[in-house]
Scaffold this active site. Structure first.
Site, mmCIF file in Angstrom:
data_model
loop_
_atom_site.group_PDB
_atom_site.id
_atom_site.type_symbol
_atom_site.label_atom_id
_atom_site.label_comp_id
_atom_site.label_asym_id
_atom_site.label_seq_id
_atom_site.Cartn_x
_atom_site.Cartn_y
_atom_site.Cartn_z
ATOM 1 C CB CYS A 166 10.111 -6.534 -6.729
ATOM 2 S SG CYS A 166 9.748 -4.885 -5.765
ATOM 3 C CG HIS A 176 8.373 -9.331 -5.155
ATOM 4 N ND1 HIS A 176 9.350 -9.121 -4.140
ATOM 5 C CD2 HIS A 176 7.511 -8.481 -5.134
ATOM 6 C CE1 HIS A 176 8.925 -7.865 -3.512
ATOM 7 N NE2 HIS A 176 8.012 -7.609 -4.355
ATOM 8 C CG ASN A 209 7.720 -5.608 -1.033
ATOM 9 O OD1 ASN A 209 8.900 -5.758 -1.259
ATOM 10 N ND2 ASN A 209 6.739 -5.017 -1.772
#
Length: 327
Positions: A115, A252, A282
């Protein structure tokens, strides 16, 4: 930090057409729209079709960039694809993109910082260009996380989606984009978020060998909300700019509650925070470029804005960048 000579000159993005809403997930696992929104802020995510892979998403994001900014990539001399879901172990996604775009003379590498991948990719692109080793670099953050998501595990399947974003970084000594950076990793926490491959152990601990993403959400949450605010301050320490003078924060997009907590602990207003999770979920290394492009398309992100990017996740790796938005 040495004086940057690298500028972001174009951005593009792509997400698959298929939507997987919270109501769809109610038919798959024991969950509800209310439960998902309350805990994550996510309403839907995009899902690649069976024969759509990270290289396809990456290519379409670059094509979007080229069309919107009337840019040629024929003279790109490095391609960096940030992903944890490559089509193959080898060849790299970057090499596949080189072939799809027909670029004859370019380096091509994949980068896996999960990420935090996109912020690491930008950091490396800045270093390569500022040092004089390269002149024009494509940095792509793209994922097909649906292909490694266990749709029987309601704690993870409600989170992840597919998509990608790309930026062009070029030599420009007069109007550089990059101001400051801070990178870190806490590999001792690698067993809190993983997907097995050749090895089935981390730090002497046996792992769940399902081939899917496995996450200890509570521990990752605690790590992120402690680590990221400190990292934000470390980015700012290297500059004469105060955090309150930053126009936009782009973390993120893991979980909206996590972002809210990071903003609260750092003192940065959530109202000046860009995220992509509500409709895309996500998407790991793709969340930051998707949020940036969303900000551009909505007219929020403008030339001259100071933007603080912060990627964090699997590794446990993290990376923050303060940039001057030059588009």
């Amino acid at each position: 930090m040495f004086k940057s000579k690298a500028r972001i000159t174009a951005i593009g993005s792509y997400v698959p057409k298929r939507r997987l809403t919270n109501y769809d997930l109610e038919e798959i696992v024991e969950t509800t729209d209310e439960w998902i929104v309350k805990r994550t802020g996510i309403k839907e995510r995009r899902i690649a079709h069976e024969e759509e892979f990270t290289s396809d998403i990456s290519y379409k994001a670059v094509k979007n960039l080229m069309e919107r900014y009337d840019q040629s990539v024929d003279d790109v001399d490095m391609i960096i694809v940030c992903t944890l879901t490559p089509d193959f172990k080898t060849p790299s996604v970057a090499s596949l993109i080189q072939a799809k775009l027909g670029i004859k003379n370019t380096g091509a590498i994949d980068l896996n910082a999960a990420c935090a991948g996109f912020t690491y990719g930008l950091h490396i692109a800045n270093g390569l260009i500022t040092s004089g080793l390269n002149k024009k670099i494509l940095v792509i953050g793209a994922e097909t996380l649906s292909k490694i998501t266990d749709y029987k595990d309601r704690t993870t399947c409600v989170l992840f989606g597919d998509g990608g974003g790309a930026v062009l970084v070029e030599y420009d000594e007069q109007q550089p984009s990059f101001i400051s950076s801070y990178l870190g990793s806490e590999g001792e926490g690698g067993n809190k978020l993983y997907c097995t491959n050749l090895s089935k152990r981390i730090n002497g601990e046996d792992l769940i060998d399902s081939g899917y993403i496995v996450q200890n959400g509570r521990e990752v949450y605690k790590w992120a909300v402690t680590t990221v605010p400190k990292g934000m301050q470390s980015v700012m320490k290297n500059t004469s700019i105060d955090l309150k003078d930053v126009d936009w924060f782009v973390p993120h997009s893991a979980n909206l509650r996590m972002i809210e907590s990071i903003c609260e602990k750092s003192g940065f207003p959530i109202e000046r925070t860009l995220y992509s999770l509500v409709h895309y979920g996500n998407t790991s290394s793709a969340t930051i470029p998707l949020a940036l492009d969303k900000g551009v398309l909505e007219g929020k992100l403008r030339k001259g804005n100071k933007v603080l990017l912060y990627g964090f996740g699997g590794g446990l790796a993290h990376a923050g960048l303060l940039i001057n938005w030059t588009l």
